[in-house]
Design a protein around this motif. Structure first.
Motif, mmCIF file in Angstrom:
data_model
loop_
_atom_site.group_PDB
_atom_site.id
_atom_site.type_symbol
_atom_site.label_atom_id
_atom_site.label_comp_id
_atom_site.label_asym_id
_atom_site.label_seq_id
_atom_site.Cartn_x
_atom_site.Cartn_y
_atom_site.Cartn_z
ATOM 1 N N VAL A 1 -16.126 57.151 50.502
ATOM 2 C CA VAL A 1 -15.674 55.891 49.869
ATOM 3 C C VAL A 1 -16.540 55.514 48.669
ATOM 4 O O VAL A 1 -16.186 54.623 47.906
ATOM 5 N N ASP A 2 -17.679 56.206 48.508
ATOM 6 C CA ASP A 2 -18.561 55.889 47.385
ATOM 7 C C ASP A 2 -18.438 56.886 46.234
ATOM 8 O O ASP A 2 -19.245 56.878 45.305
ATOM 9 N N ALA A 3 -17.427 57.763 46.302
ATOM 10 C CA ALA A 3 -17.290 58.772 45.254
ATOM 11 C C ALA A 3 -16.980 58.125 43.903
ATOM 12 O O ALA A 3 -17.452 58.576 42.867
ATOM 13 N N PHE A 4 -16.144 57.072 43.930
ATOM 14 C CA PHE A 4 -15.760 56.356 42.716
ATOM 15 C C PHE A 4 -15.766 54.866 43.028
ATOM 16 O O PHE A 4 -15.851 54.471 44.189
ATOM 17 N N GLN A 5 -15.654 54.063 41.984
ATOM 18 C CA GLN A 5 -15.482 52.622 42.188
ATOM 19 C C GLN A 5 -14.193 52.163 41.508
ATOM 20 O O GLN A 5 -13.665 52.842 40.625
ATOM 21 N N ILE A 6 -13.691 51.022 41.978
ATOM 22 C CA ILE A 6 -12.435 50.475 41.462
ATOM 23 C C ILE A 6 -12.677 49.020 41.076
ATOM 24 O O ILE A 6 -13.388 48.296 41.789
ATOM 25 N N ILE A 7 -12.069 48.586 39.973
ATOM 26 C CA ILE A 7 -12.117 47.162 39.630
ATOM 27 C C ILE A 7 -10.788 46.527 40.056
ATOM 28 O O ILE A 7 -9.717 47.034 39.712
ATOM 29 N N GLY A 8 -10.878 45.456 40.823
ATOM 30 C CA GLY A 8 -9.686 44.702 41.223
ATOM 31 C C GLY A 8 -9.740 43.316 40.615
ATOM 32 O O GLY A 8 -10.803 42.679 40.609
ATOM 33 N N VAL A 9 -8.600 42.867 40.045
ATOM 34 C CA VAL A 9 -8.561 41.555 39.387
ATOM 35 C C VAL A 9 -7.395 40.738 39.941
ATOM 36 O O VAL A 9 -6.287 41.247 40.106
ATOM 37 N N ASP A 10 -7.667 39.460 40.219
ATOM 38 C CA ASP A 10 -6.663 38.549 40.771
ATOM 39 C C ASP A 10 -6.467 37.385 39.803
ATOM 40 O O ASP A 10 -7.377 36.579 39.602
ATOM 41 N N LEU A 11 -5.261 37.327 39.196
ATOM 42 C CA LEU A 11 -4.985 36.264 38.211
ATOM 43 C C LEU A 11 -4.107 35.174 38.816
ATOM 44 O O LEU A 11 -3.535 34.357 38.099
ATOM 45 N N SER A 12 -3.972 35.158 40.151
ATOM 46 C CA SER A 12 -2.965 34.285 40.764
ATOM 47 C C SER A 12 -3.418 32.851 40.983
ATOM 48 O O SER A 12 -2.597 31.966 41.165
ATOM 49 N N ASP A 13 -4.729 32.601 40.965
ATOM 50 C CA ASP A 13 -5.197 31.238 41.210
ATOM 51 C C ASP A 13 -4.999 30.402 39.943
ATOM 52 O O ASP A 13 -5.240 30.885 38.845
ATOM 53 N N HIS A 14 -4.585 29.142 40.104
ATOM 54 C CA HIS A 14 -4.294 28.337 38.916
ATOM 55 C C HIS A 14 -5.566 27.824 38.236
ATOM 56 O O HIS A 14 -5.516 27.360 37.113
ATOM 57 N N SER A 15 -6.721 27.939 38.927
ATOM 58 C CA SER A 15 -7.934 27.387 38.324
ATOM 59 C C SER A 15 -8.954 28.448 37.888
ATOM 60 O O SER A 15 -9.840 28.163 37.093
ATOM 61 N N LEU A 16 -8.856 29.669 38.406
ATOM 62 C CA LEU A 16 -9.822 30.700 38.004
ATOM 63 C C LEU A 16 -9.243 32.101 38.142
ATOM 64 O O LEU A 16 -8.290 32.325 38.883
ATOM 65 N N PHE A 17 -9.831 33.028 37.370
ATOM 66 C CA PHE A 17 -9.523 34.452 37.534
ATOM 67 C C PHE A 17 -10.645 35.053 38.369
ATOM 68 O O PHE A 17 -11.818 34.801 38.108
ATOM 69 N N ARG A 18 -10.258 35.846 39.378
ATOM 70 C CA ARG A 18 -11.260 36.501 40.216
ATOM 71 C C ARG A 18 -11.284 38.001 39.910
ATOM 72 O O ARG A 18 -10.234 38.586 39.654
ATOM 73 N N GLY A 19 -12.470 38.595 40.022
ATOM 74 C CA GLY A 19 -12.555 40.041 39.859
ATOM 75 C C GLY A 19 -13.642 40.599 40.746
ATOM 76 O O GLY A 19 -14.572 39.881 41.138
ATOM 77 N N ALA A 20 -13.523 41.876 41.086
ATOM 78 C CA ALA A 20 -14.559 42.509 41.901
ATOM 79 C C ALA A 20 -14.615 43.996 41.603
ATOM 80 O O ALA A 20 -13.604 44.631 41.288
ATOM 81 N N LEU A 21 -15.836 44.514 41.685
ATOM 82 C CA LEU A 21 -16.046 45.956 41.659
ATOM 83 C C LEU A 21 -16.071 46.380 43.117
ATOM 84 O O LEU A 21 -16.772 45.761 43.928
#
Ligand SMILES: [Zn+2]
Length: 401
Positions: free
Chosen positions: A114-134
């Motif tokens: 599971v550590d071979a690569f990393q993925i960026i996930g982004v959530d634009l669904s909240d009306h007050s903020l954009f969330r993101g995570a590596l």
């Protein structure tokens, strides 16, 4: 070799795009394909079998090569060959001896790394903020970044997405497999946000624009569809399920026969502006009695604020649950769904609302076929869209989910 462990950024990008093309034909179907449209090339068969082996190792840990051959129906020679390739690419590692009992000498256990690569996930669904995570390849969060929206929309909001992706990219400690984005609104299969009224977006080619800037594969899809994929990949959801996402608006994502359903105009699951029952309050869309007017979080909060007793409070939530049940019963019946997963404010959804939804579904469907339909809250909490975004990248790039 598809994914060199120590490969350059460009190499990973090129290779991933190559794999992407293979899986586009699966992604673009809106259900199980009924008719073949072209012949299968030998290279595609190999890629399919490679993904099958990888999926088997992604789902179950500690299998030996012989176990994989048994599970997949492939020959031991084919499995050994594909596993050797996956080990070279860094996606699979040998991890001691297999714990499975069997005759003969103990075999080597294989693990999906599971550590071979990393993925960026982004959530634009909240009306007050954009969330993101590596994230790691199993959707575990390594780094988080939230960006407050402060009422920004249009080009300013697009620029915020680019900033968010860039700040996460700079923290990556492994090669990036890709970027996944869950956006509100209607998103086509090329990742163009056709319309997202809350963000003031029309025909925004978000997928292509982020890909050009980030230099890695990108996939953009509707937030509720993405949340459904999160449940399917990481939440243990059934193969025939609906994810109902309740927040400022109401949307749904559908997985039928293990396949994400997008619909003819990419708006499958857009049930927020479907009118339920007669009457009801006026909606932003101009109609009255849309599911959103009966269920969206701000509407429920406003109705609850007017109550004075616990009984009145519960009655408001039960009434909302009843409307959802009325809206969903024909869908459960038509698709024979076995699970409905709710995502949204727990204090509103988990309690009288879910109970009333279950009662209504029972009363309006056939016990023989639909009586076992399971209704539950997601266990993925607020990370559901980000993790679904990671699941999309996994599926597109490696063929696993
Ligand atoms: Zn409406």
């Amino acid at each position: 070799m598809f994914l060199p462990r120590n490969g350059s950024f460009e190499g990973v990008t090129r290779i991933c795009s190559y794999v992407l093309l293979t899986f586009m034909s699966i992604d673009q179907s809106s259900g199980r394909a009924l008719r073949p449209t072209r012949k299968v090339m030998p290279e595609e068969a190999r890629r399919h079998n490679r993904a099958l082996v990888l999926q088997t190792l992604f789902t179950t840990t500690g299998l030996s090569r012989a176990d994989v051959a048994r599970e997949t129906g492939l020959t031991r020679v084919t499995v050994s060959d594909l596993v050797a390739e996956l080990i070279l690419d860094g996606l699979v590692v040998e991890a001691g001896l297999s714990k499975r009992a069997g005759p003969g000498k103990p075999a080597t256990a294989l693990e999906f790394d599971v550590d071979a690569f990393q993925i960026i996930g982004v959530d634009l669904s909240d009306h007050s903020l954009f969330r993101g995570a590596l994230m790691t390849l199993d959707g575990s969060v390594v780094t988080r970044v939230d960006v407050p929206l402060r009422g920004r929309g249009g080009d300013e909001a697009i620029a915020l997405v680019y900033e968010l992706v860039e700040s996460l990219r700079s923290t990556a400690t492994k090669p990036l497999l890709g970027v996944g984005v869950g956006s509100p609104g209607i998103v086509d299969l090329a990742g163009i946000v056709l319309t997202a009224p809350n963000l003031g977006w029309t025909d925004v080619p978000l997928e292509a624009e982020i890909a050009e800037r980030a230099g890695v594969p990108v996939v953009v899809a509707n937030d509720a569809n993405v949340a459904a994929l999160a449940e399917h990949s990481f939440g243990g959801a059934a193969s025939d399920m609906m994810l109902l996402k309740i927040g400022h608006g109401v949307g749904a994502g559908l997985v039928v026969a293990g396949t994400a359903v997008f619909g003819g105009a990419f708006a499958a699951g857009e049930i927020g502006h479907v009118v339920v029952g007669d009457g009801g309050s006026e909606c932003v869309c101009g109609k009255s009695g849309c599911l959103e007017t009966r269920l969206a979080a701000p509407r429920l909060d406003a109705a609850l604020a007017k109550t004075t007793t616990p009984a009145e409070h519960d009655a408001v939530l039960r009434e909302a649950g009843r409307w959802v049940g009325i809206a969903l019963a024909p869908i459960v019946g038509a698709l024979n769904l076995t699970e409905i997963v709710l995502s949204g404010p727990v204090q509103l959804l988990d309690g009288p609302l879910v109970e009333s939804l279950i009662d209504t579904l029972r009363a309006r469907t056939m016990a023989q076929f639909h009586g076992s339909v399971k209704v539950r809250m997601t266990a993925l909490g607020e990370d559901i869209v980000m993790r679904g975004a990671a699941a999309m990248v996994l599926s597109r790039e490696l063929g696993v989910s």
